[in-house]
Design a protein around this motif. Structure first.
Motif, PDB file in Angstrom:
ATOM      1  N   CYS A  93       0.837  -1.209   0.000  1.00  0.00           N
ATOM      2  CA  CYS A  93       0.000   0.000   0.000  1.00  0.00           C
ATOM      3  C   CYS A  93       0.866   1.251   0.000  1.00  0.00           C
ATOM      4  O   CYS A  93       0.793   2.099   0.894  1.00  0.00           O
ATOM      5  N   THR A  94       1.699   1.379  -1.009  1.00  0.00           N
ATOM      6  CA  THR A  94       2.585   2.528  -1.149  1.00  0.00           C
ATOM      7  C   THR A  94       2.430   3.103  -2.552  1.00  0.00           C
ATOM      8  O   THR A  94       1.983   2.400  -3.473  1.00  0.00           O
ATOM      9  N   GLY A 148       1.095   7.222   1.952  1.00  0.00           N
ATOM     10  CA  GLY A 148       2.423   7.675   1.559  1.00  0.00           C
ATOM     11  C   GLY A 148       2.460   8.803   0.556  1.00  0.00           C
ATOM     12  O   GLY A 148       3.524   9.116   0.005  1.00  0.00           O
ATOM     13  N   CYS A 183      -6.374  -1.223   0.524  1.00  0.00           N
ATOM     14  CA  CYS A 183      -5.399  -0.271   1.049  1.00  0.00           C
ATOM     15  C   CYS A 183      -6.081   0.981   1.603  1.00  0.00           C
ATOM     16  O   CYS A 183      -5.701   1.494   2.660  1.00  0.00           O
TER      17      CYS A 183
END
Length: 292
Positions: A44-45, A94, A260
């Protein structure tokens, strides 16, 4: 769940721990297993997420948008509860603020079937089973009630019960839970009026075209406190079908981002961020009577 190869009998496990001179590990400190195949934090970036625009998070909302959800119809300002929530979710994933791109999508188009021009949309979308047939929802970020407001001179200004609203002409924005609350909870004898947006609905209230307007509670406090000062809150309505109403972020049906985004919302709830934002932007929304 631990691998089967690590499952020992209780006696053997005790002997091994004694020989090692250590206490059993505290299982609460271990990372919980993802439920239902939820993605891990590593996936999940920005580098891993397949967003509409690579390296950016595209967030949708309506045109126009209103306080206390957004300030001055500027969703990119970070001002207002939903604007702040969107940036908080982005940060958990992020993305820096300058990596968040906003796009305008009407309420009905956002929840209609078909590909989306956004990664998620935030616009006071109540999570319903019917809508889930066309779109995905994140975990809920806000618990909400629907509220009736009326001019102080209106015949329903002093209503105390749902029965007092039966003969009222009520209105709400198209496609919203506010409208469903009229048809499924109040069930007035007069056909409700429906409007493309709350601006049109508020004008109808001011012009006497409807006796009352149904909106969510925070919006009701803002309208009566800052926009139509000769209007007042009549009362909150029970939930549709007796279920709690919650707002969620809308995503494309089957979106790879849903897990996410839900994880980010869950983290914001766990660390107290959602509560802090609610207190900052929605603190006035309390104390309204409930109609029964």
């Amino acid at each position: 769940m631990r691998p089967a190869t690590l499952l020992l009998t209780a006696g053997l496990a005790s002997l091994l721990m004694a020989a090692a001179g250590c206490a059993p590990a505290d299982e609460d400190t271990a990372a919980p297993a993802a439920s239902g195949g939820s993605p891990s934090a590593a996936t999940c970036t920005p580098a891993q997420l397949k967003t509409v625009a690579a390296g950016r998070l595209t967030v949708g909302t309506d045109e126009p948008v209103y306080p206390p959800w957004f300030n001055d119809n500027k969703p990119d300002s970070g001002q207002g509860f939903e604007s702040a929530v969107a940036y908080a979710v982005a940060a958990k994933l992020g993305y820096a603020k300058d990596q968040v791109v906003w796009t305008r999508v009407t309420f009905n188009n956002a929840i209609a079937p078909g590909p989306k021009t956004f990664d998620f949309d935030i616009n006071e979308f109540s999570i319903t089973d019917e809508r889930k047939k066309a779109v995905d929802f994140s975990s809920p970020y806000y618990d909400v009630t629907q509220t009736v407001i009326a001019l102080k001179s209106s015949k329903i200004a002093g209503a105390k019960t749902l029965a007092d609203l039966k003969g009222a002409k009520l209105g709400a924005q198209v496609g919203t839970t506010s409208y469903r609350s009229i048809t499924e909870v109040v069930k007035p004898t007069a056909q409700p009026s429906v409007y493309n947006n709350n601006d049109d609905a508020k004008k109808a209230l001011q012009n006497g075209q409807i006796d009352g307007l149904v909106v969510d509670l925070p919006t009701a406090f803002y309208i009566t406190g800052a926009e139509i000062t000769d209007a007042a809150i009549v009362g909150q309505l029970p939930g549709v079908s007796g279920t709690p109403e919650q707002f969620g972020l809308v995503l494309d049906k089957g979106s790879a981002l849903t897990g996410c985004v839900s994880g980010a919302v869950d983290a914001l709830r766990s660390d107290g961020t959602l509560k802090k934002l609610e207190q900052q932007w929605l603190s006035a929304a309390q104390g309204a009577p409930t109609l029964s």
